[in-house]
Scaffold this motif. Sequence first.
Motif, PDB file in Angstrom:
ATOM      1  N   VAL A 117      85.271  20.719 -50.438  1.00 49.08           N
ATOM      2  CA  VAL A 117      86.541  20.705 -49.695  1.00 49.08           C
ATOM      3  C   VAL A 117      86.714  22.023 -48.941  1.00 49.08           C
ATOM      4  O   VAL A 117      87.089  22.048 -47.767  1.00 49.08           O
ATOM      5  N   THR A 118      86.398  23.131 -49.609  1.00 48.60           N
ATOM      6  CA  THR A 118      86.575  24.449 -48.980  1.00 48.60           C
ATOM      7  C   THR A 118      85.662  24.607 -47.769  1.00 48.60           C
ATOM      8  O   THR A 118      86.106  25.008 -46.693  1.00 48.60           O
ATOM      9  N   VAL A 119      84.384  24.274 -47.947  1.00 52.91           N
ATOM     10  CA  VAL A 119      83.425  24.437 -46.843  1.00 52.91           C
ATOM     11  C   VAL A 119      83.805  23.515 -45.677  1.00 52.91           C
ATOM     12  O   VAL A 119      83.805  23.935 -44.512  1.00 52.91           O
ATOM     13  N   ALA A 120      84.161  22.259 -45.983  1.00 51.26           N
ATOM     14  CA  ALA A 120      84.536  21.325 -44.912  1.00 51.26           C
ATOM     15  C   ALA A 120      85.788  21.827 -44.190  1.00 51.26           C
ATOM     16  O   ALA A 120      85.878  21.756 -42.958  1.00 51.26           O
ATOM     17  N   THR A 121      86.754  22.355 -44.953  1.00 53.88           N
ATOM     18  CA  THR A 121      87.991  22.866 -44.335  1.00 53.88           C
ATOM     19  C   THR A 121      87.674  24.021 -43.389  1.00 53.88           C
ATOM     20  O   THR A 121      88.153  24.071 -42.255  1.00 53.88           O
ATOM     21  N   ILE A 122      86.850  24.956 -43.867  1.00 48.28           N
ATOM     22  CA  ILE A 122      86.522  26.120 -43.029  1.00 48.28           C
ATOM     23  C   ILE A 122      85.759  25.677 -41.777  1.00 48.28           C
ATOM     24  O   ILE A 122      86.042  26.138 -40.664  1.00 48.28           O
ATOM     25  N   ALA A 123      84.814  24.738 -41.954  1.00 47.45           N
ATOM     26  CA  ALA A 123      84.018  24.289 -40.802  1.00 47.45           C
ATOM     27  C   ALA A 123      84.912  23.596 -39.767  1.00 47.45           C
ATOM     28  O   ALA A 123      84.770  23.828 -38.557  1.00 47.45           O
ATOM     29  N   ALA A 124      85.846  22.766 -40.229  1.00 50.13           N
ATOM     30  CA  ALA A 124      86.730  22.065 -39.295  1.00 50.13           C
ATOM     31  C   ALA A 124      87.692  23.056 -38.627  1.00 50.13           C
ATOM     32  O   ALA A 124      87.887  23.025 -37.408  1.00 50.13           O
TER      33      ALA A 124
END
Length: 326
Positions: A117-124
């Motif tokens: 969730v954290t990585v996807a949030t940062i990437a988006a």
Amino acid sequence: MHIKASAPGKVILFGEHSVVYGKPAIAVAVKKYAHITIKERVDLQINLEIMGLGVLASLNLEDETISCKNNRMETGILKYVLKALKLIQDKGPTKGMDILLEIEMPVGAGLGSSAAVTVATIAAANKYYETDLKLDEIAKLAHQVELEVQGAASPIDTTLSTYGGALYLGRNTNRIEKLPLNWELPLVIGHTPRESNTAELIKKVHSKMEEYPSIIYHIFKSMEQITEEARDALIEKNEKKLAELMNINHGLLDALGVNTPVLSEMVYAARETGALGSKITGAGGGGSIIAYCPVKIEEVLRKLQKIENAFKAHITYEGVCTNIKE
Ligand code: PMV
């Protein structure tokens, strides 16, 4: 504008807990993803929905608060989204958004849901705020989020969610190496809700370390040796050795006090049904086990599904990806 980012979860094969004390670890990214969709807003409001769970929340980056009526376990994940947005917004402009979160893996079961969730949030958010972070910066920022939310965390989960694949993390995580795994590991994951979170389990092990320093020191030394030998066994596809190392590692995790009766039941039921090796994966205290099943994989899967929940794990060699629709 819609921005979608997806990042995979992971399973730790060897080295959980000892990695916190500078020992090596091996983990693989699995094809269970966290997906985040960001939709542009004209005001500064940040709204969030977790798909399928009826969780609706609003996030305030100014005072770092979350308002959410729902009190499900999954709402704990919102802290990671909030912290990730806060850290990235410090680098970019202030803009509101509507966020939709879809989490394929069980949450809080040691399968890397918070890192995904954290990585996807940062990437988006990186695309949304046009902050132009590179992959290594995304991984670093995500690790910082995990540290700030949890208090303690190795970079295993966030590294795997960012890059995917099979990774060996060397001593003190100073060397991250892609493992040349050219075979599909036949793994079943059994999972159960967790009674305590990762930070509490790390603390529990730390107390053991303080109480019995020389004993626990040797357990960590053994875990280190297991991880080193497992690295070779994985590369050489030495199935018998790999399985035995898993079983020994499980015994040592039990000795650290992170096993539970249900995890134990799953670990031994898997072996009785035909798994060559099985162990806790992740922090323990509930959470998940992995069973290595070059034969009888369907039987082991069904057995574990009878006890709790289980699925077959497939490794993914792709990490986080983003997609923009105007
Ligand atoms: O949070 P989990 O269950 O994926 O486990 C993390 C593994 C630990 O070694 C206990 C902690 C860490 O950050 O490496």
